[in-house]
Write a protein that holds these residues in place. Structure first.
Motif, mmCIF file in Angstrom:
data_model
loop_
_atom_site.group_PDB
_atom_site.id
_atom_site.type_symbol
_atom_site.label_atom_id
_atom_site.label_comp_id
_atom_site.label_asym_id
_atom_site.label_seq_id
_atom_site.Cartn_x
_atom_site.Cartn_y
_atom_site.Cartn_z
ATOM 1 N N GLU A 20 -32.687 19.674 -6.626
ATOM 2 C CA GLU A 20 -33.614 19.934 -5.539
ATOM 3 C C GLU A 20 -34.883 20.575 -6.071
ATOM 4 N N ARG A 21 -35.882 20.631 -5.211
ATOM 5 C CA ARG A 21 -37.219 21.099 -5.587
ATOM 6 C C ARG A 21 -37.190 22.385 -6.410
ATOM 7 N N ALA A 22 -36.385 23.333 -6.031
ATOM 8 C CA ALA A 22 -36.354 24.621 -6.728
ATOM 9 C C ALA A 22 -35.895 24.499 -8.178
ATOM 10 N N VAL A 24 -36.306 21.590 -10.148
ATOM 11 C CA VAL A 24 -36.983 20.530 -10.895
ATOM 12 C C VAL A 24 -37.861 21.059 -12.030
ATOM 13 N N ASP A 50 -32.612 15.807 -3.574
ATOM 14 C CA ASP A 50 -33.707 15.685 -2.610
ATOM 15 C C ASP A 50 -34.816 14.854 -3.252
ATOM 16 N N SER A 51 -35.945 14.710 -2.561
ATOM 17 C CA SER A 51 -37.011 13.838 -3.062
ATOM 18 C C SER A 51 -37.584 14.318 -4.396
ATOM 19 N N ALA A 52 -37.640 15.623 -4.621
ATOM 20 C CA ALA A 52 -38.126 16.135 -5.905
ATOM 21 C C ALA A 52 -37.144 15.787 -7.024
#
Length: 93
Positions: A20-22, A24, A50-52
């Motif tokens: 997840e974003r956090a 990446v 997620d998308s990231a």
């Protein structure tokens, strides 16, 4: 949430945790110079994407020529469909 990690196992990059974003930025720092000869990404121990996370995986495949992705964590199939990516996380048109 499980901390995301990546390790090289022969010709495979094995991810675990939540992509997840956090997570990446930290993962990109580890993957700045991927080893030669990688052919596979293993997502069997990934709890969520997620998308990231998908962007990280897709860009990694494009940069290294990886064409095999195994595992189907929650979020991956829906994101692949939304972004029209094939099984190797490349744009399918």
């Amino acid at each position: 949430m499980t901390t995301a990690t990546v390790r090289q196992d022969g010709d495979t990059l094995a991810f675990s945790g939540a992509l997840e974003r956090a997570a990446v930025a930290s993962l990109w720092a580890q993957l700045r110079t991927p080893a030669a000869g990688l052919v596979r990404i293993d997502l069997g121990a990934v709890s969520r994407v997620d998308s990231a996370g998908l962007a990280l995986l897709s860009e990694l495949c494009a940069r290294t020529g990886i064409t095999q992705v195994s595992g189907d964590p929650p979020g991956l199939a829906e994101l692949r469909t939304a972004y029209r990516l094939d099984n190797a996380l490349a744009f399918a048109g």
